[in-house]
Design an enzyme around this catalytic site. Structure first.
Site, PDB file in Angstrom:
ATOM      1  N   HIS A 144       0.845  -1.199   0.000  1.00  0.00           N
ATOM      2  CA  HIS A 144       0.000   0.000   0.000  1.00  0.00           C
ATOM      3  C   HIS A 144       0.884   1.255   0.000  1.00  0.00           C
ATOM      4  O   HIS A 144       0.667   2.173  -0.800  1.00  0.00           O
ATOM      5  CB  HIS A 144      -0.908  -0.038   1.237  1.00  0.00           C
ATOM      6  N   GLU A 145       1.887   1.273   0.859  1.00  0.00           N
ATOM      7  CA  GLU A 145       2.762   2.450   0.945  1.00  0.00           C
ATOM      8  C   GLU A 145       3.580   2.636  -0.334  1.00  0.00           C
ATOM      9  O   GLU A 145       3.761   3.744  -0.808  1.00  0.00           O
ATOM     10  CB  GLU A 145       3.712   2.340   2.150  1.00  0.00           C
ATOM     11  N   HIS A 148       1.648   4.356  -2.935  1.00  0.00           N
ATOM     12  CA  HIS A 148       1.674   5.810  -2.756  1.00  0.00           C
ATOM     13  C   HIS A 148       2.926   6.385  -3.400  1.00  0.00           C
ATOM     14  O   HIS A 148       2.879   7.428  -4.038  1.00  0.00           O
ATOM     15  CB  HIS A 148       1.706   6.166  -1.265  1.00  0.00           C
ATOM     16  N   GLU A 225      -6.225   6.839  -0.969  1.00  0.00           N
ATOM     17  CA  GLU A 225      -6.153   5.658  -0.105  1.00  0.00           C
ATOM     18  C   GLU A 225      -6.773   4.457  -0.810  1.00  0.00           C
ATOM     19  O   GLU A 225      -6.210   3.365  -0.818  1.00  0.00           O
ATOM     20  CB  GLU A 225      -6.888   5.898   1.214  1.00  0.00           C
TER      21      GLU A 225
END
Lengths: 298, 194
Positions: A144-145, A148, A225
């Site tokens: 997930h990070e 980003h 997100e």
């Protein structure tokens, strides 16, 4: 049934749209404010130099500032084997250089990414997160990070927070200017109805701009997100691990005391949960909604 | 009119240059991911003898584990040398089998559980298995992207011009038993806990 790839492209489209709206708003707001307060050129030059310096500093040292604000320390391979190797593996799969990794000594469960591009990226996790999540859940969070990072969310968030900060400083200066002799040149421009309307609109904007801009910023980061969840799952192909990780994170009572409001939107989960923030001002979509979206990918 | 035509020509030329560069980049990345698979296989092959050495003292009576470890080592070696997809698959199977048996053994034996050397090596081995999995997936994704680009419009018009040929990636042999599902495989696995 929405598959991962459709989710990614749909989220990308909506994110672009939100960013477009944001840029439009900033442009109109700055124009209206300078028109109605009749700012003279020397003020504009100072503002320009100030904002250029600020953007430069944020662009080049924003990641270091964020790490220092949060009290993060570099993570070594021998101390945090899973964290290190999982980040290494996922950045290989994501075709980006391995980011520098940091830990925050805190029992809270959270993680964030920052940096201006994938070559200068930083991923940071709390020691609580590294203790409580198993390898595949940690993989889901890091994926997930890294999403980003790969989507340049980290740069956007860094620059957007700067823009909003500068805008509110600008507004403050403009208001002061109008009270202490800023009205000098107004007569030469004529006092038609239009001028009065612009003046009122400008005042309204001056008061509300920081709030509106903040709301848009939150919308941008919420959209992102979902996008990061989707692309993270595309990387690990295991929606269930991210669901498990999010459930563990949301079920944990610890609050990250080191987090500052300026960096809240960087985290995987809102670090101020439990403190009474209305859902409108929340930097993150509710975890239940994220889990619902993820379950559609199973 | 002439300017419009010129603009179109310039646009097409730029598109073709971009297309060429994109495919060349993908080719390099595909080679790199193949290389990475080889590296990870070699690393696994080096780790297994260390694992054997570190557990030797504790596992005098566990002949099965040793047999599995030797078997995994041989398969990883073969895969590292041949780099054939079916060999890589077999090697991965063998490694994951050893890992799960070792896991059970470690959990039932406090003496081994206390040995950080064994658990470190198992972590390392699990990590190479992950790395191998991600390297393979990268190769598959990149080959798919490349192959899609050269068979879809407009890429299909220029692909042959530069001699771009479909990438094989990790070809899983068609035919044989690879793409068949036998009735027992469709049943849910039964788990017995004694």
């Amino acid at each position: 049934m929405v598959n991962v790839y459709e989710n990614v492209s749909e989220n990308k489209f909506k994110s672009t749209l939100t960013v477009g709206l944001f840029i439009g708003f900033i442009t109109v707001a700055v124009y209206l404010i300078s028109y109605s307060f009749n700012l003279d050129s020397s003020f504009l030059v100072i503002a320009l130099i100030f904002s250029l310096t600020m953007s430069g500093a944020t662009y080049f040292w924003g990641d270091k500032m964020v790490l220092a604000l949060n009290g993060a320390k570099p993570a070594k391979r021998e101390d945090y084997f899973d964290f290190y190797t999982v980040t290494q593996n996922l950045s290989m799969a994501d075709q980006i250089p391995m980011p520098k990794i940091y830990v925050i000594d805190s029992p809270a469960l959270n993680a964030f990414a920052t940096g201006r591009d994938p070559h200068h990226a930083v991923v940071c996790a709390t020691t609580g997160l590294l203790r409580k999540l198993n390898r595949s859940e940690l993989e889901a969070v890091i994926a997930h990070e890294l999403s980003h990072v790969k989507n340049f969310d980290t740069r956007l968030l860094m620059m957007v927070s700067l823009l909003i900060g500068s805008l509110s400083i600008l507004t403050n200066i403009a208001i002061q200017n109008s009270f202490f002799g800023g009205r000098r040149g107004r007569d030469s421009r004529g006092e038609g109805n239009l001028g009065a309307v612009m003046m009122i609109l400008g005042l309204l904007l001056a008061v509300f701009a920081p709030f509106i801009a903040k709301l848009i910023q939150l919308a941008v980061s919420r959209r992102r997100e979902y996008l990061a969840d989707a692309s993270g799952v595309k990387l690990t192909r295991q929606p269930q691990s991210l669901i498990d990780a999010l459930q563990k994170i949301s079920g944990d009572p610890n609050i990250l005391s080191e987090a500052s409001p300026a960096t809240a939107s960087l985290y995987i989960n809102n670090p101020f949960k439990g403190k009474s923030l209305s859902s409108l001002f929340s930097t993150h979509p509710p975890i239940e909604d994220r889990i619902r979206v993820l379950k559609n990918m199973l | 009119m002439i300017y419009i035509v010129l603009a179109i020509i310039v646009g097409v030329v730029f598109y073709i240059l971009g297309f060429y560069n994109k495919l060349k980049t993908l080719e390099v990345q595909i080679q790199a991911s193949l290389q990475e698979i080889g590296n990870q296989l070699k690393r696994q092959a080096n780790l297994i003898p260390n694992l054997v050495d570190s557990v030797k003292g504790y596992l005098k009576h566990e002949k099965d584990i040793f047999k599995m470890l030797t078997d995994a080592r041989t398969k990883v070696d073969q895969a590292a040398q041949s780099r054939r997809p079916e060999k890589i698959d077999q090697a991965q199977d063998a490694v994951s089998k050893v890992l799960s048996s070792l896991q059970i053994l470690v959990e039932s034996n406090p003496q081994i559980q206390a040995s950080s050397l064994v658990s470190n090596l198992m972590n390392e081995l699990r990590d190479t298995a992950d790395k191998l999995m991600y390297a393979r997936r990268t190769l598959i994704d990149l080959s798919a992207e490349y192959n899609t680009a050269i068979i879809t419009i407009p890429g299909v018009w220029f692909a042959s011009l530069f001699g771009f040929k479909p990438q094989k990636g990790l070809v899983i042999p068609t035919g044989g038993t690879f793409n068949e599902v036998t009735p027992p495989e469709t049943e849910n696995p039964k788990v017995k806990l004694d």
